[in-house]
Scaffold this motif. Sequence first.
Motif, PDB file in Angstrom:
ATOM      1  N   PHE A 188       0.845  -1.271   0.189  1.00  0.00           N
ATOM      2  CA  PHE A 188      -0.077  -0.211  -0.027  1.00  0.00           C
ATOM      3  C   PHE A 188       0.937   1.283   0.006  1.00  0.00           C
ATOM      4  O   PHE A 188       2.085   1.315   0.283  1.00  0.00           O
ATOM      5  CB  PHE A 188      -0.867   0.028   1.235  1.00  0.00           C
ATOM      6  N   VAL A 189       0.308   2.288  -0.252  1.00  0.00           N
ATOM      7  CA  VAL A 189       1.024   3.721  -0.233  1.00  0.00           C
ATOM      8  C   VAL A 189       0.176   4.375   0.845  1.00  0.00           C
ATOM      9  O   VAL A 189      -0.945   4.703   0.629  1.00  0.00           O
ATOM     10  CB  VAL A 189       1.089   4.378  -1.678  1.00  0.00           C
ATOM     11  N   LEU A 190       0.866   5.274   1.781  1.00  0.00           N
ATOM     12  CA  LEU A 190       0.182   6.111   2.515  1.00  0.00           C
ATOM     13  C   LEU A 190       0.498   7.591   1.924  1.00  0.00           C
ATOM     14  O   LEU A 190       1.711   7.986   1.712  1.00  0.00           O
ATOM     15  CB  LEU A 190       0.954   6.022   4.180  1.00  0.00           C
ATOM     16  N   LEU A 191      -0.467   8.462   1.670  1.00  0.00           N
ATOM     17  CA  LEU A 191      -0.381   9.828   1.461  1.00  0.00           C
ATOM     18  C   LEU A 191      -0.630  10.654   2.707  1.00  0.00           C
ATOM     19  O   LEU A 191      -1.532  10.666   3.396  1.00  0.00           O
ATOM     20  CB  LEU A 191      -1.275   9.981   0.347  1.00  0.00           C
ATOM     21  N   TRP A 192       0.510  11.104   3.075  1.00  0.00           N
ATOM     22  CA  TRP A 192       0.595  12.040   4.273  1.00  0.00           C
ATOM     23  C   TRP A 192       0.036  13.308   3.920  1.00  0.00           C
ATOM     24  O   TRP A 192       0.468  14.136   3.044  1.00  0.00           O
ATOM     25  CB  TRP A 192       1.741  12.083   5.152  1.00  0.00           C
ATOM     26  N   LEU A 193      -1.067  13.767   4.720  1.00  0.00           N
ATOM     27  CA  LEU A 193      -1.824  15.156   4.487  1.00  0.00           C
ATOM     28  C   LEU A 193      -1.835  15.924   6.018  1.00  0.00           C
ATOM     29  O   LEU A 193      -2.577  15.650   6.694  1.00  0.00           O
ATOM     30  CB  LEU A 193      -2.914  14.865   4.041  1.00  0.00           C
ATOM     31  N   GLY A 194      -0.572  16.742   6.023  1.00  0.00           N
ATOM     32  CA  GLY A 194      -0.434  17.512   7.251  1.00  0.00           C
ATOM     33  C   GLY A 194      -0.210  18.667   6.905  1.00  0.00           C
ATOM     34  O   GLY A 194      -0.522  19.291   5.960  1.00  0.00           O
ATOM     35  N   HIS A 195       0.924  19.372   7.933  1.00  0.00           N
ATOM     36  CA  HIS A 195       1.561  20.597   7.523  1.00  0.00           C
ATOM     37  C   HIS A 195       2.022  20.661   6.122  1.00  0.00           C
ATOM     38  O   HIS A 195       1.789  21.538   5.349  1.00  0.00           O
ATOM     39  CB  HIS A 195       2.680  20.987   8.339  1.00  0.00           C
ATOM     40  N   GLY A 196       2.745  19.721   5.750  1.00  0.00           N
ATOM     41  CA  GLY A 196       3.129  19.344   4.425  1.00  0.00           C
ATOM     42  C   GLY A 196       2.657  17.952   3.826  1.00  0.00           C
ATOM     43  O   GLY A 196       1.520  17.468   4.351  1.00  0.00           O
ATOM     44  N   VAL A 197       2.984  17.627   2.530  1.00  0.00           N
ATOM     45  CA  VAL A 197       2.478  16.480   1.963  1.00  0.00           C
ATOM     46  C   VAL A 197       3.606  15.516   1.639  1.00  0.00           C
ATOM     47  O   VAL A 197       4.638  15.863   1.282  1.00  0.00           O
ATOM     48  CB  VAL A 197       1.701  16.814   0.748  1.00  0.00           C
ATOM     49  N   GLY A 198       3.569  14.093   2.060  1.00  0.00           N
ATOM     50  CA  GLY A 198       4.363  13.063   1.712  1.00  0.00           C
ATOM     51  C   GLY A 198       3.851  12.019   1.433  1.00  0.00           C
ATOM     52  O   GLY A 198       2.515  11.675   1.620  1.00  0.00           O
ATOM     53  N   ALA A 199       4.522  10.805   1.055  1.00  0.00           N
ATOM     54  CA  ALA A 199       4.056   9.427   1.056  1.00  0.00           C
ATOM     55  C   ALA A 199       5.034   8.624   1.353  1.00  0.00           C
ATOM     56  O   ALA A 199       6.348   8.724   1.556  1.00  0.00           O
ATOM     57  CB  ALA A 199       3.968   9.259  -0.587  1.00  0.00           C
ATOM     58  N   ALA A 200       4.620   7.199   2.052  1.00  0.00           N
ATOM     59  CA  ALA A 200       5.495   6.255   2.252  1.00  0.00           C
ATOM     60  C   ALA A 200       4.871   4.983   1.323  1.00  0.00           C
ATOM     61  O   ALA A 200       3.590   4.727   1.175  1.00  0.00           O
ATOM     62  CB  ALA A 200       5.348   5.870   3.538  1.00  0.00           C
ATOM     63  N   VAL A 201       5.864   4.241   1.092  1.00  0.00           N
ATOM     64  CA  VAL A 201       5.542   2.919   0.070  1.00  0.00           C
ATOM     65  C   VAL A 201       6.014   1.640   0.982  1.00  0.00           C
ATOM     66  O   VAL A 201       7.056   1.695   1.174  1.00  0.00           O
ATOM     67  CB  VAL A 201       6.514   3.048  -1.326  1.00  0.00           C
ATOM     68  N   VAL A 202       4.882   0.948   1.071  1.00  0.00           N
ATOM     69  CA  VAL A 202       5.138  -0.254   1.489  1.00  0.00           C
ATOM     70  C   VAL A 202       4.709  -1.463   0.389  1.00  0.00           C
ATOM     71  O   VAL A 202       3.832  -1.432   0.040  1.00  0.00           O
ATOM     72  CB  VAL A 202       4.365  -0.693   2.706  1.00  0.00           C
TER      73      VAL A 202
END
Length: 443
Positions: free
Chosen positions: A209-223
């Motif tokens: 899966f991929v986590l799309l981080w939506l907070g102060h900034g934006v990022g992603a993590a790939v598993v």
Amino acid sequence: MPASPSTARAINDRLALRLLQQEGPLTAGQLKQLTGLSRPTVADLVDRLTDAGLISVVGEAGEQRRGPNARLYGIAADRAHLAALDVRTEGVFVLVSDLVGRVLAEASVPIGGDTGTGPAVEQAVAAVERTAKEAGADRLHTVGIGAPGLIDPATGDLRDSGGLPEWHRSLSAALQERLPGARVTVENETNLAALAEQREGAARDRDTFVLLWLGHGVGAAVVLDGTLRRGASGGTGEIGFLPVPGTGSLPSAKDCSGGFHSLAGAAAIATLATSCGLPASPRPDGPGTAETVRAAVAASGDGGVVRRAAAVSGDGGGVRGGAAAAGGAGAGGEGVAVSGGEEALGTGAGLSASRFLHALADRLAVGVASVVAVLDPGCVVLGGEIGQAGGAGLAELVETRLRGMSPLRTEVRASTLGGTAVLRGALLTARDRAQDDLFTPRA
């Protein structure tokens, strides 16, 4: 060649400890059943682990049972204490736990943007020491830190990243100096959030899966296949730098303005909300913008968002011209295009809220579609405070829009951990590393 007796004992001990870690307290009989070992072998390993201080009797199984066979054995929680830190641009969150992850004390320390590097580091380190003292921890075995920015895969250090406070990079070394017996490790915050979502949150049933981080900034993590992927330079998932249509410029090596961050960062989302007629947020950071999203979901009728969106588009694809709508709002807060049928969205606050969520889904789908086209993960989790605030309604809108943009079937889910995921991931990582160290037989 058969294993030597000492090697066999070490393997059996580690197996038993892993089962106790995963399943919780077990009786000797349950250990026998789960390991397939003989009763005498289980009895021996229980005695060894107890004598080593790694496990202890924590209760009995069943009110009617008494005696040795009813004793419940669990990992000795007080054998070691751990600390986890979530380091952000505006401060640090700290918690201290025992070896099984039970939180004993926690604290939040704001650090102003005008604070110098030395004072900022001192405030953060002092917060860790105070929290450890409050938890009754004489020493910390492992400290796990989650921080924004790139982690050098060769050294494990936080790399210099534009826009981040200098004290972030100095904190790890300062903690190691003040806590000489502790193991201090740093990991990218979004990677830790993904690990937490996989272990305890929205991705518990997913190996890829991929986590799309939506907070102060934006990022992603790939598993992928159960393994977190960091990339050759530690930069896998730096999706804020992803060039996207409609931003009016391109990102640079030191500035993600003009990239996906310009559409999906907290400040950009807050501007989008205002352009859609929602009240301006007094705090356009991650938590503040999350409240705006949460209020919009409530005003729009929660689960009805997707049905009204389909009524407007006529094809289930969301606002027509999604990239253009996203880009127009990102460039100046204008150009949020709704293609007819606005009465289907409701009136007043409901109309503004639905228009905002619809346009936000279009923006997010632009980034998600790019990730899906390259990785085909099958599942994307909208994480961080904003992803959690959007809930299932926003996730469904993004999935619906994505279905019209990509032939690759992808499920979109909302985070269940939100902004707490980084701290939980840091704690889980610290716990795993401490247990690996303590559970490794010494020669």
